[in-house]
Enzyme design. Structure first.
Site, PDB file in Angstrom:
ATOM      1  N   ARG A 169       1.343  -1.202   6.873  1.00  0.00           N
ATOM      2  CA  ARG A 169       2.271  -1.399   8.000  1.00  0.00           C
ATOM      3  C   ARG A 169       2.899  -2.791   8.054  1.00  0.00           C
ATOM      4  O   ARG A 169       4.087  -2.904   8.373  1.00  0.00           O
ATOM      5  CB  ARG A 169       1.572  -1.038   9.312  1.00  0.00           C
ATOM      6  CG  ARG A 169       1.380   0.466   9.442  1.00  0.00           C
ATOM      7  CD  ARG A 169       0.366   0.823  10.485  1.00  0.00           C
ATOM      8  NE  ARG A 169      -0.941   0.277  10.165  1.00  0.00           N
ATOM      9  CZ  ARG A 169      -1.980   0.291  10.989  1.00  0.00           C
ATOM     10  NH1 ARG A 169      -1.843   0.808  12.190  1.00  0.00           N
ATOM     11  NH2 ARG A 169      -3.133  -0.204  10.624  1.00  0.00           N
ATOM     12  N   GLN A 222       1.594   6.691  -7.069  1.00  0.00           N
ATOM     13  CA  GLN A 222       0.427   7.379  -6.518  1.00  0.00           C
ATOM     14  C   GLN A 222       0.661   8.888  -6.592  1.00  0.00           C
ATOM     15  O   GLN A 222       1.636   9.395  -6.029  1.00  0.00           O
ATOM     16  CB  GLN A 222       0.166   6.972  -5.063  1.00  0.00           C
ATOM     17  CG  GLN A 222      -1.152   7.563  -4.548  1.00  0.00           C
ATOM     18  CD  GLN A 222      -1.380   7.400  -3.062  1.00  0.00           C
ATOM     19  OE1 GLN A 222      -0.536   7.789  -2.255  1.00  0.00           O
ATOM     20  NE2 GLN A 222      -2.516   6.831  -2.688  1.00  0.00           N
ATOM     21  N   TYR A 278      -6.960  15.240   1.417  1.00  0.00           N
ATOM     22  CA  TYR A 278      -6.072  16.068   0.607  1.00  0.00           C
ATOM     23  C   TYR A 278      -6.896  16.841  -0.433  1.00  0.00           C
ATOM     24  O   TYR A 278      -8.129  16.848  -0.367  1.00  0.00           O
ATOM     25  CB  TYR A 278      -4.970  15.193  -0.020  1.00  0.00           C
ATOM     26  CG  TYR A 278      -4.106  14.542   1.036  1.00  0.00           C
ATOM     27  CD1 TYR A 278      -3.390  15.338   1.940  1.00  0.00           C
ATOM     28  CD2 TYR A 278      -4.039  13.165   1.184  1.00  0.00           C
ATOM     29  CE1 TYR A 278      -2.617  14.755   2.947  1.00  0.00           C
ATOM     30  CE2 TYR A 278      -3.267  12.581   2.186  1.00  0.00           C
ATOM     31  CZ  TYR A 278      -2.565  13.381   3.067  1.00  0.00           C
ATOM     32  OH  TYR A 278      -1.817  12.822   4.068  1.00  0.00           O
ATOM     33  N   SER A 327       0.837  -1.207   0.000  1.00  0.00           N
ATOM     34  CA  SER A 327       0.000   0.000   0.000  1.00  0.00           C
ATOM     35  C   SER A 327       0.874   1.259   0.000  1.00  0.00           C
ATOM     36  O   SER A 327       1.995   1.238   0.510  1.00  0.00           O
ATOM     37  CB  SER A 327      -0.870  -0.030   1.257  1.00  0.00           C
ATOM     38  OG  SER A 327      -1.932   0.862   1.158  1.00  0.00           O
ATOM     39  N   PRO A 328       0.378   2.362  -0.576  1.00  0.00           N
ATOM     40  CA  PRO A 328       1.183   3.581  -0.574  1.00  0.00           C
ATOM     41  C   PRO A 328       1.516   4.048   0.840  1.00  0.00           C
ATOM     42  O   PRO A 328       0.642   4.076   1.703  1.00  0.00           O
ATOM     43  CB  PRO A 328       0.275   4.609  -1.278  1.00  0.00           C
ATOM     44  CG  PRO A 328      -1.076   4.009  -1.352  1.00  0.00           C
ATOM     45  CD  PRO A 328      -0.903   2.529  -1.254  1.00  0.00           C
ATOM     46  N   ARG A 343      -7.722   6.311  -5.339  1.00  0.00           N
ATOM     47  CA  ARG A 343      -7.943   6.001  -3.914  1.00  0.00           C
ATOM     48  C   ARG A 343      -9.029   6.918  -3.378  1.00  0.00           C
ATOM     49  O   ARG A 343      -8.973   8.136  -3.564  1.00  0.00           O
ATOM     50  CB  ARG A 343      -6.656   6.151  -3.101  1.00  0.00           C
ATOM     51  CG  ARG A 343      -6.887   5.888  -1.614  1.00  0.00           C
ATOM     52  CD  ARG A 343      -5.605   5.656  -0.832  1.00  0.00           C
ATOM     53  NE  ARG A 343      -5.321   4.228  -0.737  1.00  0.00           N
ATOM     54  CZ  ARG A 343      -4.647   3.651   0.272  1.00  0.00           C
ATOM     55  NH1 ARG A 343      -4.154   4.378   1.246  1.00  0.00           N
ATOM     56  NH2 ARG A 343      -4.433   2.360   0.283  1.00  0.00           N
TER      57      ARG A 343
END
Ligand SMILES: Cc1cc2nc3c(=O)[nH]c(=O)nc-3n(C[C@H](O)[C@H](O)[C@H](O)COP(=O)(O)OP(=O)(O)OC[C@H]3O[C@@H](n4cnc5c(N)ncnc54)[C@H](O)[C@@H]3O)c2cc1C
Ligand SMILES: Cc1cc2nc3c(=O)[nH]c(=O)nc-3n(C[C@H](O)[C@H](O)[C@H](O)COP(=O)(O)O)c2cc1C
Length: 767
Positions: free
Chosen positions: A717, A493, A574, A415-416, A622
């Site tokens: 993670r 991304q 964002y 994952s980013p 996303r």
């Protein structure tokens, strides 16, 4: 102690028994409004574990119950004219009436005074002669209702309609039968509970119920209708109702989910369904009632505990267990309420989805229950993914996937993750090693961190960028390394920080503005991320055009750098997310207001990117599928619309994240907590999705994929602590098809043996 038990269901009776067992000097009166043999419902199911608990508490009644249980192992799911049967599920059932008779007899034997046909008063002052009053009067508890504010009761009336029947048809397996009618789908849950009786629950959505006219039918007519509809499962046996006292459609019930924040008030204690309910589809209501009774009796008789302390202890010790079951029950309830999502599945996947619906049963769990059936699922999954018949089973995570012309080796994705380690947007050797190692670790697809399309679009001064000419070559070096040294594909991304920009690097303070050198921010509206963050400038049309130009420039550079895929980051508060969520979009022009309007600008950006990104290469977006702010923000239903809109402009994959759009939101965390959104988006919008969020075991990944809840699974993670996550998974499953960097192969067989041994030891310990 003088005790009054209000209600003679499983909870009241078993509590009375458990108290007398611990101290025969307790004086227990039990008041039941019905006669000993009157009861609603038919059979109940338990697990072996519950029986063990009953045996440990009272071997006498436990043994009678155990000896009378009907056992069965199989679950059979009928759908689209096919039956899918799996085994090893280990259920036991008993008639509710028989269970109550056994408990009544035992209670009498131990000296409990049973008062039948006695309507218990809901007024505590009528019970002043007793030290303790137990509200065991079921889900509709009158005494709980009378003192409701003291218990902080939350009741949810679930939407589906159900009718609980009995029948003499002996079901060999726990049977789920789904039937499609012109008015909608109807289904039955059926299981045998003694030598000549089975439970048969008919369920449907309320709209179907109305379309069928069942809301206007007398009971006899409704029963005849159910018998005709499910005739092929009943072999001529009648359906019997014991709800004759309920007129017309009233015998059709809605499940009521009950949660109480507090389980006691003064000397009044809630027990069983009066305190909490669990949907019948996971068959745990009676288990919870009996286990409550054991615990309450145990703490009340625990030496050294005052009554007050015992009641606190009772709730504390039971709450976690009850919440766990209520969570599973909620998942199961929702599965049946959103059945439409899964009806297009092939029968084998539909059955898998049904079996894993509560998230208590996982892929490996199913392997333990019925290895050969699970392997048939794995073969089916692999065959479908590979477009040819596959004879060897392999975990779903190792099935390939194709996005446009980009083939992926497997379904695991890095994952980013922002590393905040670039200077002036320029990645460096840290990034080369970081991404290179993760690609070598075997994931099918590696995402870069959010890479910013301009210097002002960075979150922090350490964010990586794709806006200066020198960025291309450095990213190219990373991309080339990944391509040369792994089978992984790499996705860039791209994002713009918007209102969450100009902050410190992650480890110096999350979303905290810089001490100095802040740059001006822009967003959909002048809504700051928090009172400490800058107030952003609402974007003008000129700003919008400029930012579109920056995204387009970054996509061109991504192409030059050789990326396989690009993702537009439209989540987490964002810039683009600030347009989508109504929490931060306060615009009154055509970019604010309705969801269509709020999506307008993010879609303009996506369209412009897609226009220059080659048609054979895929793109994803996303999204935050839930703002965790209820009605005020984006909810999963909106996410389905958002996914549809991006798909229409060329998105191939919806990367379903959630939250981080509003500083004060209240997410509900847990294992795989965002996966339900990926599931909803995938199966309602019928698009490919990627699930992410607290997914860390191979078992999670395989369960998600096989149940059709997502097409790809991203782990963030877990990949920080273990870049080799996928290779480790391959080794522990003894899966030989994963690509291992050739230099590592020398030690592979040894590693595989060791890991396999470790996995076996772990499984043995778990069992
Ligand atoms: C369709 C359906 C299927 C189910 N299937 C299962 C299953 O398979 N497995 C399972 O474990 N559970 C199942 N349950 C749940 C299960 O029935 C309950 O969770 C369980 O009965 C709870 O026990 P209880 O003693 O707390 O409440 P209840 O069984 O409801 O008992 C409450 C008793 O109190 C009496 N009462 C109420 N008010 C008064 C009053 N004022 N005065 C005197 N008496 C009163 C009632 O007559 C009743 O006998 C199912 C429930 C439903 C609706
Ligand atoms: C250190 C770190 C940095 C992150 N940076 C990004 C990012 O740049 N872009 C993004 O979309 N998500 C980012 N995320 C979110 C992750 O991609 C992922 O959605 C989230 O961590 C939940 O997955 P997990 O439970 O597997 O960690 C980041 C997460 C972590 C832990």
């Amino acid at each position: 102690m003088r005790i009054a038990c209000l209600g003679g269901g499983p909870a009241g009776l078993y509590f009375a028994i458990s108290m007398k067992l611990r101290d025969p000097s307790h004086d227990v009166d039990l008041y039941e409004r019905n006669r000993p043999d009157d009861t609603f419902g038919w059979g109940v199911v338990f697990s072996d574990q519950t029986v063990d608990n009953l045996m440990a508490n009272d071997p006498v009644s436990g043994a009678v119950v155990r000896d009378e249980f009907a056992h069965w192992d199989d679950i059979e799911v009928h759908i689209h004219g096919q039956a899918v049967r799996s085994s090893g599920h280990g259920f036991i059932g008993i008639g509710r009436k028989r269970l109550l008779n056994i408990l009544q007899e035992r209670a009498r034997e131990l000296g409990v005074k049973l008062h039948f046909e006695h309507e218990a008063s809901a007024d505590l002052s009528d019970w002043s002669a007793y030290d303790l009053v137990i509200a065991a009067d079921g889900a509709n508890s009158r005494i709980r209702t009378r003192y409701e504010p003291h218990f902080s009761v939350d009741i949810q009336v679930r939407k589906n309609k159900f009718f609980w029947f009995g029948t003499h048809k002996m079901f060999e397996a726990f049977t789920f039968a789904f039937e499609e009618l012109p008015e909608g789908w109807v289904w039955a849950h059926a299981y045998r509970f003694d030598d000549n009786l089975s439970t048969f629950i008919v369920e449907m959505e309320p709209e179907t119920w109305q379309r069928l006219g069942l809301d206007r039918m007398e009971q006899a007519q409704a029963i005849a209708w159910c018998e005709k509809t499910f005739a092929k499962y009943l072999d001529g046996n009648a359906l019997m109702s014991n709800a004759a006292h309920l007129a017309g459609p009233a015998a059709w019930l809605n499940f009521r989910r009950i949660i109480c924040d507090r389980w006691s008030y003064q000397n009044l204690v809630l027990l069983g369904d009066a305190a909490h309910t669990a949907h019948f589809s996971i068959g745990s209501g009676t288990k919870l009632a009996l286990e409550d009774a054991i615990k309450l009796a145990e703490v009340l008789n625990r030496p050294g505990l005052t009554r007050e302390a015992a009641l606190v202890e009772y709730q504390e010790e039971r709450t976690v267990e009850v919440l766990k079951l209520q969570n599973s029950a909620r998942n199961s309830t929702e599965w049946f309420e959103t059945l439409d999502r899964y009806l297009h599945f092939e029968p084998i996947q539909f059955a898998y989805s049904l079996l894993t619906r509560s998230q208590r049963v996982s892929h490996e769990n199913l392997r333990l229950r019925d290895k050969s059936w699970l392997e048939s699922v794995e073969r089916w999954f692999q065959s479908r993914a590979r477009g040819r018949k596959v004879n060897d089973p392999a975990p779903p995570m190792f099935a390939p996937f194709q996005l446009r012309q980009m083939p992926l080796e497997n379904r695991v994705v890095v994952s980013p993750m922002a590393m905040y380690s670039a200077e002036e947007g320029t990645p460096n050797d840290f990034h080369l090693v970081h991404y290179g190692t993760r690609a070598q670790g075997g994931a099918g697809l590696v995402y870069t961190e959010m890479t910013c399309v301009s210097a002002e679009g960075r979150i922090t001064p350490g964010c990586a960028g794709m806006y200066a000419p020198e960025h291309v070559g450095i990213w190219k070096r990373i991309v080339d390394f990944v391509h040369a040294n792994s089978k992984a594909k790499i996705c860039l991304q791209l994002g713009h920080s918007g209102p969450k920009g100009s902050t410190k690097v992650g480890w110096e303070g999350y979303d905290v503005p810089l001490d100095e050198g802040n740059w001006p921010l822009m967003a959909a509206s002048d809504v700051p991320w928090s009172p400490e963050n800058q107030v952003p400038r609402p974007m003008t049309r000129a700003d919008m055009d400029e930012v579109i130009g920056q995204f387009v420039r970054a996509v061109r550079m991504a192409l030059d750098a050789g990326f396989d895929m690009v993702e537009l980051h439209a989540a987490h508060g964002y810039l683009l997310s600030s347009f989508i969520t109504p929490l931060t979009n306060r615009r009154t022009d055509e970019y604010g207001g309705s969801l269509d309007n709020r999506l307008r600008y993010p879609l303009e950006v996506f369209r412009a990117m897609r226009a220059i990104w080659p048609a054979e290469k895929p793109m994803s977006v996303r999204i935050s599928a839930n703002d965790w702010m209820g009605e005020l923000g984006i909810r999963p239903d909106d996410a389905v619309e958002i996914a549809r809109a991006f798909t229409e402009v060329g998105a191939d994959l919806i990367d379903v994240s959630a939250g981080q759009t509003w500083a004060d939101c209240t997410p509900v965390y847990g294992r795989m907590f965002q996966t339900p959104f990926a599931d909803q988006v995938r199966n309602e919008a019928r698009v490919s999705t990627m699930a992410v969020g607290n997914i860390y075991e191979t078992d999670h990944v395989n369960s998600i994929l096989a149940a059709g809840r997502a097409d790809l699974v991203a782990l963030a993670r877990p990949h920080l602590v273990d870049p080799m996550w996928t290779l480790r998974a391959a080794a522990s499953h003894d899966y030989r098809g994963a690509h291992v960097p050739p230099p590592y192969l020398a030690g592979q067989s040894q590693l595989t043996r060791n890991l396999k041994r470790a996995a076996e030891q772990e499984a043995a310990l778990r069992a």
